[in-house]
Scaffold this active site. Structure first.
Site, PDB file in Angstrom:
ATOM      1  N   GLY A  35     -83.184   6.997  -6.687  1.00 18.28           N
ATOM      2  CA  GLY A  35     -82.340   5.969  -6.101  1.00 18.28           C
ATOM      3  C   GLY A  35     -82.829   5.597  -4.713  1.00 18.28           C
ATOM      4  N   GLY A  37     -81.515   3.409  -0.789  1.00 14.25           N
ATOM      5  CA  GLY A  37     -80.442   2.823  -0.005  1.00 14.25           C
ATOM      6  C   GLY A  37     -80.976   2.254   1.285  1.00 14.25           C
ATOM      7  N   ALA A  38     -80.075   2.076   2.251  1.00 16.44           N
ATOM      8  CA  ALA A  38     -80.463   1.470   3.519  1.00 16.44           C
ATOM      9  C   ALA A  38     -81.389   2.372   4.327  1.00 16.44           C
ATOM     10  CB  ALA A  38     -79.208   1.147   4.332  1.00 16.44           C
ATOM     11  N   LYS A  55     -86.142  13.061  -0.113  1.00 11.48           N
ATOM     12  CA  LYS A  55     -85.738  11.779   0.482  1.00 11.48           C
ATOM     13  C   LYS A  55     -86.707  11.426   1.595  1.00 11.48           C
ATOM     14  CE  LYS A  55     -81.832   9.096   2.161  1.00 11.48           C
ATOM     15  NZ  LYS A  55     -80.366   9.045   2.332  1.00 11.48           N
ATOM     16  N   ASP A 147     -69.427   7.139   3.136  1.00  9.95           N
ATOM     17  CA  ASP A 147     -69.821   6.291   2.006  1.00  9.95           C
ATOM     18  C   ASP A 147     -69.547   7.017   0.688  1.00  9.95           C
ATOM     19  OD1 ASP A 147     -70.745   3.995   0.819  1.00  9.95           O
ATOM     20  OD2 ASP A 147     -72.859   4.474   1.064  1.00  9.95           O
TER      21      ASP A 147
END
Length: 314
Positions: A35, A37-38, A55, A147
């Site tokens: 995945g 994201g920002a 990550k 979040d």
């Protein structure tokens, strides 16, 4: 860690690529992308024959912030708040730029949507008991998840429990929420501010449950709170869960421990009803008789089991 550079391009790792740490010299074989994201992207990798999640980001300051959160979680004895941190390093790419990354435990499981679709909505009760306890511990540490959304959660297999897999939005209480998604955002639904307090997470948790019932979401309309009430009444047939959701969107609950206590009361009540039925009829199978409630015992901590016993049987 290196200084963040805004001109640095995003990095995309390919299947089979090897990420070598600049400082610790550990090797990570990329399997697939999990995945993005920002802040950056997360990849499933293999390190020393073990699956891990890596990550990587061009924003070193954000990586450092998330690493500090994971380290703080690991300092809480007796709890697994989020994935375990394994390694922190930098990666020198072929384009000449250096990127920051960290490696964490890979939590094997399935999405909450898929799990509930296979096993039924009744499982939400047992999953939420343990998860509410984890949220309470997180809040006690001075953080808000921020979040909190269905995409950042996974149902692990051993044991079966709801766990969070991305701490990118975790914010110190009292500050402004740094990452949010509109559907789960209290301010978007005009039900409160975007300040990091426990109530922000509790509202988001209500929206996570609603997203299970409404996979495609829904619009807020002219009266957002009324829209939420209508959607809850239309879809949620488990009465205690319906009452819980209404309390959460109305800010009637301000502590995650209250959610746990509320659901535990329902659990004990259901178990008592099942025990009574066993005296009058033979159950088809012991597994069916207690399905998902047996799982509560496996996902609760020892302290949680003691809590049930002391609260309801002494």
């Amino acid at each position: 860690m290196i200084t963040q550079t805004s001109k640095k391009p995003d990095i995309h790792l390919r299947k089979g690529q090897i990420v070598k740490g600049k400082w610790h010299r550990n090797y990570y074989h990329v399997v697939k992308k999990l995945g993005s994201g920002a802040i950056g992207a997360v990849y499933l990798c293999v390190h020393e024959n073990k699956q891990v999640a890596l990550k990587i980001s061009k924003q070193s300051a954000s990586v450092s912030s998330e690493v500090n959160v994971l380290k703080s979680f690991q300092a809480v004895q007796g709890y697994h708040l989020g994935p375990s941190l394994i390694d922190v390093d930098d990666y020198q790419s072929q384009n000449g730029f250096t990127y920051s990354f960290y490696v964490m435990e890979y939590i094997s499981g399935e999405s909450l949507h898929d799990f509930i679709r296979r096993n039924g909505h009744e499982w939400l009760i047992s999953l939420l008991i343990k998860f509410a306890n984890d949220l309470h511990v997180l809040h006690q540490q001075g953080y808000v998840f921020g979040d909190l959304k269905i995409e950042n959660l996974i149902v692990s297999r051993k044991p079966v429990q709801l766990r969070w897999v991305d701490v990118g939005g975790t914010t110190l209480q009292g500050r402004a929420i740094k990452e949010y998604t509109e559907f789960y955002d209290r301010a978007y639904w005009q039900c409160g501010s975007r300040k990091a307090d426990p109530g922000y997470d509790l509202f988001a948790l209500a929206m996570v449950i609603l997203r299970v019932y409404y996979p495609n979401g829904f619009t807020r309309g002219n009266n957002p709170k009324k829209t939420l009430q209508q959607k809850i009444n239309q879809a949620v047939t488990i009465e205690p869960l319906k009452r819980l959701l209404l309390m959460l969107i109305n800010n009637s609950i301000n502590d995650a421990e209250q959610i746990k206590d509320f659901l535990l009361t329902y659990f004990i009540h259901q178990k008592s009803k099942r025990d009574k039925r066993r005296h009058h009829q033979k159950a088809k199978s012991s597994h069916e008789a207690f399905y998902p409630f047996l799982e509560v015992g496996s996902i609760l901590t020892i302290g949680g089991v003691c809590y049930i016993y002391v609260t309801f049987f002494m």
